[in-house]
Write an enzyme that holds these catalytic residues in place. Structure first.
Site, PDB file in Angstrom:
ATOM      1  N   HIS A  30      -0.166  -3.724  10.975  1.00  0.00           N
ATOM      2  CA  HIS A  30       0.923  -4.571  11.478  1.00  0.00           C
ATOM      3  C   HIS A  30       1.213  -4.399  12.970  1.00  0.00           C
ATOM      4  CE1 HIS A  30       1.585  -6.103   7.509  1.00  0.00           C
ATOM      5  NE2 HIS A  30       1.655  -4.884   7.037  1.00  0.00           N
TER       6      HIS A  30
ATOM      7  N   GLN B 151       0.829  -1.199   0.000  1.00  0.00           N
ATOM      8  CA  GLN B 151       0.000   0.000   0.000  1.00  0.00           C
ATOM      9  C   GLN B 151       0.869   1.256   0.000  1.00  0.00           C
ATOM     10  OE1 GLN B 151      -4.013  -0.211   1.889  1.00  0.00           O
ATOM     11  NE2 GLN B 151      -2.989  -1.583   3.298  1.00  0.00           N
TER      12      GLN B 151
ATOM     13  N   GLN C 241       1.282 -12.185   9.754  1.00  0.00           N
ATOM     14  CA  GLN C 241       1.797 -10.965   9.116  1.00  0.00           C
ATOM     15  C   GLN C 241       0.916  -9.750   9.390  1.00  0.00           C
ATOM     16  OE1 GLN C 241       0.702  -9.191   5.827  1.00  0.00           O
ATOM     17  NE2 GLN C 241       2.408  -9.671   4.479  1.00  0.00           N
TER      18      GLN C 241
ATOM     19  N   SER D  29       4.206  -6.533   2.678  1.00  0.00           N
ATOM     20  CA  SER D  29       2.860  -6.547   3.272  1.00  0.00           C
ATOM     21  C   SER D  29       1.851  -7.119   2.274  1.00  0.00           C
ATOM     22  CB  SER D  29       2.479  -5.142   3.739  1.00  0.00           C
ATOM     23  OG  SER D  29       1.270  -5.145   4.463  1.00  0.00           O
ATOM     24  N   LEU D  30       0.950  -6.302   1.756  1.00  0.00           N
ATOM     25  CA  LEU D  30       0.007  -6.777   0.742  1.00  0.00           C
ATOM     26  C   LEU D  30       0.739  -7.475  -0.408  1.00  0.00           C
ATOM     27  CD1 LEU D  30      -2.740  -6.748  -0.894  1.00  0.00           C
ATOM     28  CD2 LEU D  30      -1.703  -4.799  -2.040  1.00  0.00           C
TER      29      LEU D  30
ATOM     30  N   ARG E 181      -9.439  -8.638   3.484  1.00  0.00           N
ATOM     31  CA  ARG E 181      -8.341  -8.274   4.394  1.00  0.00           C
ATOM     32  C   ARG E 181      -8.355  -6.771   4.670  1.00  0.00           C
ATOM     33  NH1 ARG E 181      -2.763  -6.705   3.389  1.00  0.00           N
ATOM     34  NH2 ARG E 181      -1.294  -7.526   4.957  1.00  0.00           N
TER      35      ARG E 181
END
Length: 314
Positions: free
Chosen positions: A203, A13, A252, A94-95, A119
């Site tokens: 996170h 992101q 994660q 991440s993503l 998500r």
């Protein structure tokens, strides 16, 4: 160059922007075809949103996540279609880890598009808008930042959540905790400690409710062993077992992204070139700072595609 020296990496992101991949979409039909697949999975015209929508809409995390995943998968498919060298490793920030797993053959594309939209919804609803914050910190070492976050957490939850490159760490948590941490970090000599325009404290341990919902969604899905190993954010290692991959994806969401560890692991495995598949070149910049010997390329236009194809053909 041989396969063993190449890794593909996928952005997270923050890399989304209106008009992204427009030139690639005009030049290569497969780009729009991939967006059409994602649109069918979600029930709205994703290419139209990306090209003609509002940036504010793109920045909503439940929109951002499927949009970036689709963009990365579209670029990967184009790379394969153009005869690009197959990488020996993949990773994503991440993503981007979900994008990597789709491209590595572990998660079905349509399933993944629906999963990352969910998500995004889970992450947004875990902490009400306005209660969470994130900030980027430059110029202090990791241990100092972790220690200061612990001190500041008396004011509210605050944790180090993205280890992006040496001297660049993102913190997140409750607004009061993050504000207190910024104050202490500046006093400790941080070059910069500035709030980020995000809608939730990603996170952090505050995302555990999102993790529980993601675990339920993943339990209903079938994952395969990746054809190309994927280096995971949680521990900077690869994983072959589908049930272990599911567990890592859940962990994660409420654990720090150890991007430095991911890039160091790839370099230790013999990677000399990374190609960032998708809009922007955030990861290319980070990768170069982490491992100066790396050649860092990105693909988001016909020119950058041609340059990457040429670079790895030599």
């Amino acid at each position: 160059m041989n396969t063993q020296q190449l890794a593909l990496v996928f952005p997270g992101q923050g890399s989304q922007k209106v008009g992204m991949l427009a030139e690639l979409g005009a030049a290569f039909p497969s780009i729009k075809a991939t967006f059409a697949e994602a649109s069918a999975a979600l029930g709205y015209d994703m290419w139209d949103l990306v090209q003609n929508g509002e940036q504010a809409q793109l920045n909503l995390t439940e929109t951002t996540q499927p949009v970036l995943l689709t963009a990365s998968v579209a670029v990967w498919r184009l790379w394969c279609e153009q005869g690009g060298l197959q990488p020996s490793l993949m990773s994503g920030h991440s993503l981007g880890e979900f994008s990597a797993l789709v491209c590595a053959g572990s998660i079905d594309f349509a399933d993944a598009v629906r999963l990352v939209r969910a998500r995004g919804q889970f992450m947004q609803t875990a902490v009400p808008v306005g209660e969470g914050a994130m900030a980027a910190v430059l110029g202090l070492d990791d241990a100092q930042i972790i220690d200061i976050c612990q001190q500041a957490s008396a004011a509210g939850v605050v944790e180090a959540v993205n280890f992006n490159s040496p001297g660049q760490v993102v913190i997140a948590g409750k607004v009061a905790g993050v504000e207190k941490a910024i104050e202490l970090l500046k006093a400790a000599g941080a070059k910069r400690a500035l709030s980020l325009p995000v809608s939730a404290p990603f996170h952090t341990s505050l995302m555990r409710p999102a993790g529980e919902k993601l675990a339920e969604a993943l339990a209903a899905m079938s994952l395969q062993s990746p054809i190309i190993p994927v280096v995971h954010n949680v521990h900077g290692k690869t994983e072959n077992d589908p049930s272990a991959i599911k567990a890592l994806l859940v962990e994660q969401i409420y654990s720090a992204v150890k991007w430095v560890s991911c890039v160091e692991a790839m370099a230790a495995a013999g990677i000399t070139t990374t190609i960032e598949a998708g809009p922007g070149k955030v990861l290319s910049g980070l990768n170069k700072r982490i491992e100066k010997s790396l050649s860092c390329l990105n693909i988001e236009s016909p020119e950058t595609l041609a340059a990457a194809l040429e670079a790895v053909a030599q």
